[in-house]
Write a protein that holds these residues in place. Structure first.
Motif, mmCIF file in Angstrom:
data_model
loop_
_atom_site.group_PDB
_atom_site.id
_atom_site.type_symbol
_atom_site.label_atom_id
_atom_site.label_comp_id
_atom_site.label_asym_id
_atom_site.label_seq_id
_atom_site.Cartn_x
_atom_site.Cartn_y
_atom_site.Cartn_z
ATOM 1 N N UNK A 66 28.560 69.137 53.467
ATOM 2 C CA UNK A 66 27.749 70.150 52.658
ATOM 3 C C UNK A 66 26.540 70.560 53.309
ATOM 4 N N UNK A 67 25.817 69.430 53.924
ATOM 5 C CA UNK A 67 24.609 69.787 54.778
ATOM 6 C C UNK A 67 24.997 70.681 55.917
ATOM 7 N N UNK A 68 26.243 70.476 56.533
ATOM 8 C CA UNK A 68 26.742 71.037 57.700
ATOM 9 C C UNK A 68 27.225 72.347 57.590
ATOM 10 N N UNK A 69 27.556 72.781 56.230
ATOM 11 C CA UNK A 69 27.820 73.895 55.992
ATOM 12 C C UNK A 69 26.484 74.918 55.535
ATOM 13 N N UNK A 70 25.547 74.138 55.012
ATOM 14 C CA UNK A 70 24.250 74.789 54.860
ATOM 15 C C UNK A 70 23.666 75.193 56.343
ATOM 16 N N UNK A 71 23.709 74.279 57.045
ATOM 17 C CA UNK A 71 23.080 74.517 58.576
ATOM 18 C C UNK A 71 23.577 75.626 59.202
ATOM 19 N N UNK A 147 17.840 74.311 48.398
ATOM 20 C CA UNK A 147 19.106 73.786 48.408
ATOM 21 C C UNK A 147 19.519 72.702 49.745
ATOM 22 N N UNK A 148 18.975 73.350 50.781
ATOM 23 C CA UNK A 148 19.189 72.554 52.115
ATOM 24 C C UNK A 148 18.393 71.419 52.047
#
Length: 229
Positions: A66-71, A147-148
């Protein structure tokens, strides 16, 4: 199974069904072996999901994804903004490598640039507000930076929970995270293959993108305000 993992499992099933239905189109590539691996992952995920029972903690692997998609969304948008503001993207660099440590490092650097802190001066807060406005003008949600930061903090929370628990449910939750990571890897291979094979077949490309997209997890619920005493 948490919402993020469920959304990825749904994606895996759609990708597998599309791949099987269009197997002839990719028979000359190594797509069949990736589809076979994905099918096995889906079976293992369903088994692990059934064994989670009381294991409610989100797996760290899923949170990293999920963090990868945010970044990815933020750095891609920064690259677009840089067309009118040369050098803008240098403050929002993508991960140096596709591993969890690099993703977390990239997220931390972005959070430092975008998320206000209690110790920030008014000028710094205003500057961060202005930066976030550039991203939201390009379609990112108003709370994308929050959210990030929330997704980043959840990784530390998940690690603490994993370190302090060894129940069968938590073990299966960790397994779900690993399997989700493996499934996303197979989907990435298949995404490249289908895009390459369908380069000159736009209707097939659209069909593939429709089936392989990842549904967003439900919007985070904000805590209700504390009633006045």
């Amino acid at each position: 199974m948490d919402d993020r993992s469920s959304a990825r499992l749904d994606k895996f099933v759609r990708v597998l069904n599309f791949g099987r239905a269009n197997a002839a189109d990719v028979a000359a590539t190594d797509a069949p072996q990736h589809l076979t691996k994905l099918e096995a992952i889906i079976g293992k995920l369903n088994t692990a999901k059934a064994g989670q029972k009381g294991g409610s903690a989100e797996a760290k692997d899923v949170l990293i994804d999920a963090l990868r998609i945010d970044v990815q969304n933020i750095t891609r948008t920064a690259g677009v903004i840089a067309q009118d503001h040369p050098g803008f993207e240098k403050d929002f660099r993508p991960p140096a490598a596709p591993n969890p440590a690099a993703i977390v490092t990239a997220a931390d650097a972005i959070i430092l640039k975008l998320v206000p802190k209690d110790t920030d001066t008014d000028d710094v807060t205003d500057a961060k507000d202005a930066l976030r406005a550039k991203f939201t003008a390009k379609g990112l949600p108003a709370d994308f930076a929050t959210n990030l930061a929330t997704d980043r903090a959840a990784i530390d929370t998940a690690k603490t929970a994993e370190d302090g628990a060894d129940s069968e449910g938590v073990k299966n939750t960790k397994l779900v995270g690993t399997l989700v990571g493996d499934g996303m890897k197979e989907c990435n291979y298949l995404d490249a293959i289908f895009h390459n094979v369908y380069t000159r077949v736009p209707e097939k490309t659209r069909a593939w993108m429709s089936e392989s997209h990842l549904e967003r997890a439900p919007q985070r619920k904000k805590p209700a305000p504390t009633p006045p005493q």
